[in-house]
Design a protein around this motif. Structure first.
Motif, mmCIF file in Angstrom:
data_model
loop_
_atom_site.group_PDB
_atom_site.id
_atom_site.type_symbol
_atom_site.label_atom_id
_atom_site.label_comp_id
_atom_site.label_asym_id
_atom_site.label_seq_id
_atom_site.Cartn_x
_atom_site.Cartn_y
_atom_site.Cartn_z
ATOM 1 N N PRO A 44 107.057 -170.240 26.062
ATOM 2 C CA PRO A 44 107.996 -170.911 25.545
ATOM 3 C C PRO A 44 107.487 -171.601 24.130
ATOM 4 N N LEU A 45 108.393 -171.631 22.758
ATOM 5 C CA LEU A 45 107.674 -171.555 21.666
ATOM 6 C C LEU A 45 108.714 -172.259 20.632
ATOM 7 N N ILE A 46 107.860 -173.432 20.042
ATOM 8 C CA ILE A 46 108.016 -174.400 19.163
ATOM 9 C C ILE A 46 108.214 -173.979 17.626
ATOM 10 N N ALA A 47 109.198 -174.142 16.945
ATOM 11 C CA ALA A 47 108.798 -174.034 15.658
ATOM 12 C C ALA A 47 109.094 -174.777 14.492
ATOM 13 N N CYS A 48 108.311 -175.087 13.816
ATOM 14 C CA CYS A 48 107.493 -176.535 13.064
ATOM 15 C C CYS A 48 107.632 -176.274 11.487
ATOM 16 N N ALA A 49 108.541 -176.305 10.815
ATOM 17 C CA ALA A 49 108.277 -176.077 9.441
ATOM 18 C C ALA A 49 107.284 -177.429 8.650
ATOM 19 N N ILE A 50 106.350 -177.047 8.564
ATOM 20 C CA ILE A 50 105.015 -178.357 7.471
ATOM 21 C C ILE A 50 104.877 -178.395 5.988
ATOM 22 N N LEU A 59 95.317 -180.070 8.777
ATOM 23 C CA LEU A 59 94.584 -180.389 10.226
ATOM 24 C C LEU A 59 95.584 -179.968 11.304
ATOM 25 N N ILE A 60 96.583 -178.808 10.929
ATOM 26 C CA ILE A 60 96.640 -177.990 11.558
ATOM 27 C C ILE A 60 96.562 -176.844 11.347
ATOM 28 N N GLU A 61 96.595 -176.226 10.263
ATOM 29 C CA GLU A 61 95.511 -175.097 9.799
ATOM 30 C C GLU A 61 94.502 -174.752 10.198
ATOM 31 N N GLN A 124 101.172 -168.440 15.585
ATOM 32 C CA GLN A 124 101.539 -167.623 14.283
ATOM 33 C C GLN A 124 101.873 -168.482 13.150
ATOM 34 N N GLU A 125 101.460 -168.164 11.859
ATOM 35 C CA GLU A 125 101.787 -168.993 10.663
ATOM 36 C C GLU A 125 102.789 -168.106 9.969
ATOM 37 N N ILE A 126 103.995 -168.249 10.206
ATOM 38 C CA ILE A 126 104.913 -167.502 8.579
ATOM 39 C C ILE A 126 105.133 -168.657 7.095
ATOM 40 N N GLU A 127 105.162 -168.273 6.193
ATOM 41 C CA GLU A 127 105.114 -168.143 4.707
ATOM 42 C C GLU A 127 106.692 -168.729 4.950
ATOM 43 N N THR A 128 107.178 -169.578 4.629
ATOM 44 C CA THR A 128 108.603 -169.681 3.760
ATOM 45 C C THR A 128 109.116 -169.962 2.024
ATOM 46 N N GLY A 129 108.584 -171.219 1.943
ATOM 47 C CA GLY A 129 108.607 -171.316 0.495
ATOM 48 C C GLY A 129 108.271 -172.940 0.494
ATOM 49 N N ASP A 130 107.927 -173.897 0.661
ATOM 50 C CA ASP A 130 107.271 -174.862 0.042
ATOM 51 C C ASP A 130 106.988 -174.950 1.180
ATOM 52 N N LYS A 131 107.123 -174.396 2.589
ATOM 53 C CA LYS A 131 106.368 -174.488 4.154
ATOM 54 C C LYS A 131 105.969 -173.491 4.591
ATOM 55 N N LEU A 133 105.856 -172.132 8.191
ATOM 56 C CA LEU A 133 106.222 -172.744 9.924
ATOM 57 C C LEU A 133 105.147 -172.021 10.282
ATOM 58 N N PHE A 134 104.964 -173.137 11.400
ATOM 59 C CA PHE A 134 104.103 -172.765 12.946
ATOM 60 C C PHE A 134 104.593 -173.009 14.200
ATOM 61 N N ILE A 135 104.534 -171.516 14.256
ATOM 62 C CA ILE A 135 105.110 -171.527 16.033
ATOM 63 C C ILE A 135 104.482 -171.807 17.106
ATOM 64 N N GLY A 136 104.048 -172.609 17.484
ATOM 65 C CA GLY A 136 103.333 -173.414 18.745
ATOM 66 C C GLY A 136 103.403 -172.984 19.799
ATOM 67 N N GLU A 137 102.927 -172.774 20.648
ATOM 68 C CA GLU A 137 103.327 -171.955 21.974
ATOM 69 C C GLU A 137 103.195 -173.821 23.183
ATOM 70 N N VAL A 138 103.921 -174.089 23.381
ATOM 71 C CA VAL A 138 104.045 -174.848 24.417
ATOM 72 C C VAL A 138 103.148 -175.007 25.132
ATOM 73 N N ILE A 139 101.912 -175.562 25.540
ATOM 74 C CA ILE A 139 100.559 -175.315 26.482
ATOM 75 C C ILE A 139 100.573 -176.435 27.851
ATOM 76 N N GLU A 140 101.341 -177.312 27.663
ATOM 77 C CA GLU A 140 101.291 -179.040 28.212
ATOM 78 C C GLU A 140 103.411 -179.820 27.998
ATOM 79 N N ALA A 141 103.495 -180.123 28.812
ATOM 80 C CA ALA A 141 104.837 -180.671 28.462
ATOM 81 C C ALA A 141 104.726 -181.888 29.869
ATOM 82 N N TYR A 142 105.103 -183.003 28.863
ATOM 83 C CA TYR A 142 105.223 -184.428 30.026
ATOM 84 C C TYR A 142 105.833 -185.699 29.253
ATOM 85 N N ALA A 143 106.910 -185.850 30.147
ATOM 86 C CA ALA A 143 107.728 -187.178 29.155
ATOM 87 C C ALA A 143 107.420 -188.382 30.325
ATOM 88 N N ASP A 144 107.726 -189.727 30.644
ATOM 89 C CA ASP A 144 107.967 -190.674 31.058
ATOM 90 C C ASP A 144 108.315 -190.571 32.654
#
Ligand SMILES: Cc1cc2nc3c(=O)[nH]c(=O)nc-3n(C[C@H](O)[C@H](O)[C@H](O)COP(=O)(O)O)c2cc1C
Length: 173
Positions: A44-50, A59-61, A124-131, A133-144
């Motif tokens: 399970p992977l999520i990509a976020c461009a920061i 902080l993430i780095e 994983q970290e991928i240099e895109t342009g001004d961001k 891209l952090f690829i994060g593996e979901v290790i816990e997922a929970y909701a209300d």
């Protein structure tokens, strides 16, 4: 007849997320993020461009961890506060009144007012342009629980199609 546009305008609507990072014991931060999507089910992977100039990037780095918190529509003003102010200058938990609570496995806090939380380890970290891209593996997922039982309905926070359409800025090839 078609006319040139800024491509980004046509990617809307996008969901808004609040990503938390850092360490609840020392310094943590919240950033508003819309460039965020699932990119694998197994694992399970999520990509976020920061943005590389953000405090969150620092902080993430360094921690290689982040949490994707899912905010309901009611938090829109606070999402915008977190998106227009930097942790370099302000404590966003303090200024917004959002509540930090310990996460299950990562050091950053969750935003308690959000309805779901995905704790991630950066794989994983991928240099895109001004961001970056952090690829994060979901290790816990929970909701209300109320949400899962259908006792609570939420409208997710999202940006709408912008009213203004800009001329595009493509480089000539
Ligand atoms: C609705 C919204 C969505 C945003 N999406 C992103 C995004 O996907 N990636 C990003 O780097 N910045 C995004 N931003 C801008 C950051 O939230 C903003 O630069 C923030 O001040 C950075 O905070 P920090 O320095 O505390 O990390 C968004 C802002 C708003 C208001």
């Amino acid at each position: 007849m078609k006319t040139d546009v800024e491509y980004l305008e046509f990617m809307w609507p996008m969901r808004h997320f609040l990503i938390t990072c850092g360490d609840i014991e020392t310094k943590s931060n919240i950033i508003a993020v819309s460039f965020c999507m699932p990119v694998s089910k197994e694992p399970p992977l999520i990509a976020c461009a920061i943005g590389r100039r953000t405090y969150s990037y620092k902080l993430i780095e360094s921690a290689k961890e982040l949490i994707v918190n899912v905010p309901p529509k009611e938090l829109k003003a606070k999402i915008y506060y977190c998106g227009f102010n930097s942790g370099f200058q302000v404590d966003k938990f303090k200024e917004t009144g959002l509540t930090p609570r310990p996460a299950r496995k990562v050091k950053a806090p969750i935003v308690d007012e959000c309805i779901a939380h995905m704790e991630c380890k950066v794989r994983q970290e991928i240099e895109t342009g001004d961001k970056i891209l952090f690829i994060g593996e979901v290790i816990e997922a929970y909701a209300d629980e109320a949400l899962l039982k259908g006792e609570r309905k939420v409208e997710y926070a999202k940006g709408d199609f912008p009213r203004k359409i800009y001329a595009t800025r493509f480089k000539s090839s």
